[in-house]
Design a protein around this motif. Structure first.
Motif, PDB file in Angstrom:
ATOM      1  N   UNK A 289       0.821  -1.209   0.000  1.00 32.76           N
ATOM      2  CA  UNK A 289       0.000   0.000   0.000  1.00 32.76           C
ATOM      3  C   UNK A 289       0.856   1.260   0.000  1.00 32.76           C
ATOM      4  N   UNK A 290       2.116   1.155   0.470  1.00 36.19           N
ATOM      5  CA  UNK A 290       3.008   2.308   0.433  1.00 36.19           C
ATOM      6  C   UNK A 290       3.203   2.835  -0.978  1.00 36.19           C
ATOM      7  N   UNK A 291       3.158   1.909  -1.966  1.00 28.48           N
ATOM      8  CA  UNK A 291       3.238   2.344  -3.354  1.00 28.48           C
ATOM      9  C   UNK A 291       1.992   3.077  -3.804  1.00 28.48           C
ATOM     10  N   UNK A 292       0.817   2.702  -3.267  1.00 27.72           N
ATOM     11  CA  UNK A 292      -0.419   3.411  -3.585  1.00 27.72           C
ATOM     12  C   UNK A 292      -0.451   4.772  -2.907  1.00 27.72           C
ATOM     13  N   UNK A 293       0.019   4.819  -1.665  1.00 31.91           N
ATOM     14  CA  UNK A 293       0.038   6.078  -0.924  1.00 31.91           C
ATOM     15  C   UNK A 293       0.907   7.100  -1.643  1.00 31.91           C
ATOM     16  N   UNK A 294       2.114   6.696  -2.053  1.00 31.35           N
ATOM     17  CA  UNK A 294       3.007   7.638  -2.717  1.00 31.35           C
ATOM     18  C   UNK A 294       2.551   7.928  -4.145  1.00 31.35           C
ATOM     19  N   UNK A 295       1.937   6.956  -4.805  1.00 28.06           N
ATOM     20  CA  UNK A 295       1.349   7.213  -6.125  1.00 28.06           C
ATOM     21  C   UNK A 295       0.311   8.320  -6.028  1.00 28.06           C
TER      22      UNK A 295
ATOM     23  N   UNK B 147      12.013   9.581 -10.136  1.00 29.09           N
ATOM     24  CA  UNK B 147      11.552   8.203 -10.289  1.00 29.09           C
ATOM     25  C   UNK B 147      10.530   7.869  -9.195  1.00 29.09           C
ATOM     26  N   UNK B 148       9.492   7.169  -9.628  1.00 30.50           N
ATOM     27  CA  UNK B 148       8.498   6.600  -8.707  1.00 30.50           C
ATOM     28  C   UNK B 148       8.610   5.087  -8.810  1.00 30.50           C
TER      29      UNK B 148
ATOM     30  N   UNK C  78      -2.112   8.329 -12.277  1.00 27.72           N
ATOM     31  CA  UNK C  78      -0.701   8.140 -11.931  1.00 27.72           C
ATOM     32  C   UNK C  78       0.005   9.486 -12.051  1.00 27.72           C
ATOM     33  N   UNK C  79       1.091   9.701 -11.302  1.00 23.73           N
ATOM     34  CA  UNK C  79       1.894  10.901 -11.549  1.00 23.73           C
ATOM     35  C   UNK C  79       2.517  10.804 -12.942  1.00 23.73           C
TER      36      UNK C  79
ATOM     37  N   UNK D  67       7.371  11.570 -13.039  1.00 20.70           N
ATOM     38  CA  UNK D  67       8.428  10.605 -12.750  1.00 20.70           C
ATOM     39  C   UNK D  67       8.426   9.427 -13.725  1.00 20.70           C
ATOM     40  N   UNK D  68       9.600   8.812 -13.881  1.00 17.29           N
ATOM     41  CA  UNK D  68       9.729   7.534 -14.561  1.00 17.29           C
ATOM     42  C   UNK D  68       9.208   6.482 -13.591  1.00 17.29           C
ATOM     43  N   UNK D  69       8.254   5.666 -14.039  1.00 22.03           N
ATOM     44  CA  UNK D  69       7.512   4.794 -13.120  1.00 22.03           C
ATOM     45  C   UNK D  69       8.005   3.343 -13.223  1.00 22.03           C
TER      46      UNK D  69
END
Length: 444
Positions: free
Chosen positions: A173-179, A196-197, A278-279, A282-284
Motif C-alpha cells: 500500500x506504500x506504493x499506492x500512498x506515494x502514487x 523516479x516513482x 498516476x503521476x 516521474x519515470x515509473x
C-alpha cells in the motif's frame, strides 16, 4: 457483457447465532480458534536496524473525511553524507496499527545472497540516502496517509542539500500512498522534484483476501465479540482494506456484489482518477513478487482446505472456485446446513500468479487445524495488479493468468517493471527484484 461477481450466503433463521443453541455457538467459536486481528502480519525481527541519523514526526498536510493522519520518518544518510543529498523515500505498506520502521529496515536489508550486503546498505554505499516513511494508522484512508507522504516529500526537499531529484515509492500500500501523493501534488501544481516513482508489489488494480476467510473472521467476531480490543475482522473492515481489496464483504451474512460492495473503494478510485490516476512526471518502476509467465501456485479451484468434522459440527472452507454460478466456498453444519456461502462469476484468484500471503495458514493456526504446506499461502497481489496492467480495476479479473513476457508498452501504466522468478511472499526480498531495482537507480 460479463456478469458482476457476487457472493450469496444462506443462513438458517435470521442468522447463525440466532439459529443455534449456546453450546453450538461455543463449538463454532472454539473451532474458529484464538482471538486477535486476523490477517495482520507480525513484524520481522531478524537482525537489528541501525540508529537513524534523523527522526521526523510528520502530520498530514490536509485532513481526509475529517481525519488528519500522522506518521514518522527515519532518515539514514549515505556513506560520507552529512546531510540529505540523494534522497530515496520508501513508504511502509498495509497492516494493522502503527508502522515499525526498525522491522521495515531489517526486512528489506536481509542478506538475500551470501557475500552481498542488504538492499538498504547497498543504496547507502551508492550514495543514496534512505528515508523510511511510516504511518501511525496503516489501516486508515489512503488519502489521509498520502497527506503524510506529502509532508515527508516537502520535508525532504527543504532538508536536501543541492538539487538532486528524489526517488519516491513504497512497498504494498506504500506504493499506492506515494502514487496518490505525487499525483495529487502534480494536480495542485506543486513541484515534487521526483525523478523516479517505484512500487514494490503494490496492488494497483486491487488485492485479494479469500472471501470465505473474510466471512469466517466476521463470523468468529459475531459469535465471540471482544470487549478488550479490536476484533478478528478489524483489518478487513478498515478503510484501507475496503479501498484496496478487489472483493470485499461487510459481514458473514452479506449477499450481493463483491467488486462494488464498498463505497470507499469506488470513491477512492474516483478520487485517484480526479488527481490524474498516476503521476506523469516521474519515470515509473514496478516490482512484482509474482511471476510473469502466467503460472500460479498449485491451488486447484474449489479444493477444500479446511474440512473439520467434530461430530456433530462440520466446517468446510474451499479454495476460490473459478467463475461459475453459486459455487460453494464454505459451509457450517450441525446435521443440516446452518450457514453456506457460494460465489458466482468470481475468478480463481487464490491460485493466480502473484505475491502471496499466508492467509490460509494463519487461519489454520488460529483454528488449530492441520494444513498442507501448499495450501498455507495464496495470491494476495496478482502480478497483473503489481505491474499496473492497463485495465479498469472493476473489470480486470479475466487477465489474472496473463503471460506478461511480451506485454506491449501501452498495456501497463508503468514505464518499466520486473517480475520475480517464482511466486514469492508479498513484499519479499529476492535477488532478481533487488538487483533489477538497483540497476534502474544506477544512472540516477
Amino acid at each position: 457483457m460479463a456478469q458482476e461477481p457476487r457472493i450469496d450466503v444462506e443462513t438458517k433463521a435470521q442468522g447463525v447465532a440466532r439459529s443455534l443453541t449456546k453450546e453450538q455457538v461455543q463449538r463454532i467459536a472454539d473451532a474458529l480458534g484464538q482471538q486477535g486481528v486476523w490477517f495482520a502480519t507480525p513484524p520481522a525481527r531478524a537482525g537489528r536496524a541501525p540508529r537513524p541519523d534523523h527522526v521526523w514526526d510528520l502530520v498530514g498536510d490536509k485532513p481526509h473525511q475529517g481525519y488528519t493522519a500522522t506518521g514518522r520518518a527515519h532518515v539514514y544518510l549515505a556513506e560520507g553524507h552529512s546531510a540529505l543529498t540523494r534522497p530515496l523515500i520508501f513508504a511502509d505498506g498495509f497492516n494493522y496499527g502503527p508502522s515499525d520502521l526498525d522491522a521495515l529496515w531489517t526486512h528489506f536489508n536481509v542478506l538475500y545472497q551470501k557475500g552481498t550486503p542488504g538492499f538498504f546498505d547497498q543504496l547507502r554505499s551508492m550514495g543514496i540516502d534512505v528515508v523510511l516513511l511510516g504511518f501511525h494508522q496503516r489501516q486508515t484512508y489512503i488519502q489521509a496517509n498520502a497527506a503524510v507522504a506529502v509532508n515527508c516529500i516537502q520535508r525532504v526537499i527543504e532538508e536536501r542539500q543541492g538539487d538532486n531529484q528524489l526517488v519516491v515509492g513504497g512497498v504494498s500500500m506504500g506504493g499506492m500512498i506515494t502514487r496518490y501523493a505525487l499525483a495529487r501534488l502534480e494536480n495542485e501544481r506543486f513541484d515534487h522534484q521526483t525523478d523516479k516513482y517505484f512500487s514494490y508489489d503494490t496492488p494497483h488494480l486491487g488485492a485479494w483476501i479469500p472471501l470465505v476467510l473474510q466471512q469466517l473472521a466476521y463470523l468468529h467476531e459475531s459469535l465471540q465479540p471482544r470487549s478488550d480490543g479490536p476484533g478478528q475482522a478489524e483489518l478487513i473492515r478498515s478503510p484501507a482494506a475496503q479501498q484496496l481489496l478487489w472483493g470485499w464483504v461487510e459481514n458473514e451474512g452479506y449477499s450481493g456484489p463483491v467488486t462494488t460492495a464498498s463505497e470507499l473503494r469506488k470513491d477512492f478510485l474516483d478520487d485517484l482518477r480526479r488527481v490524474g490516476w498516476f503521476p506523469m512526471r516521474p519515470y515509473k518502476l514496478g516490482l512484482a513478487n509474482g511471476v510473469g509467465t502466467g503460472t500460479g501456485p498449485d491451488l486447484p479451484p474449489g479444493t477444500p482446505v479446511f474440512d473439520l468434522s467434530a461430530d456433530p459440527l462440520q466446517l468446510t472452507a474451499r479454495i476460490q472456485p473459478d467463475l461459475g454460478e453459486l459455487q460453494n466456498v464454505g459451509t457450517i453444519r450441525f446435521g443440516s446446513p446452518v450457514w453456506t456461502s457460494a460465489t458466482s462469476h468470481v475468478a480463481a484468484f487464490d491460485g493466480a500468479p502473484g505475491g502471496t500471503l499466508d492467509s490460509w495458514g494463519k487461519i489454520a493456526d488460529a483454528m488449530g487445524l492441520p494444513i498442507q504446506d501448499r495450501f498455507r499461502s495464496s495470491c494476495f497481489v496478482p502480478a497483473v495488479s503489481a505491474i499496473a496492467l492497463a485495465r479498469d480495476p472493476f473489470q480486470w479479473q479475466s487477465d489474472l493468468y496473463l503471460d506478461l513476457g511480451d506485454l506491449p508498452k501501452d498495456e501497463t501504466f508503468l514505464d518499466a517493471f520486473c517480475c520475480d522468478i517464482s511466486n514469492s511472499a508479498h513484499g519479499g526480498v529476492s535477488k532478481a527484484l533487488i538487483e533489477w531495482f538497483l540497476e534502474q537507480l544506477a544512472g540516477w
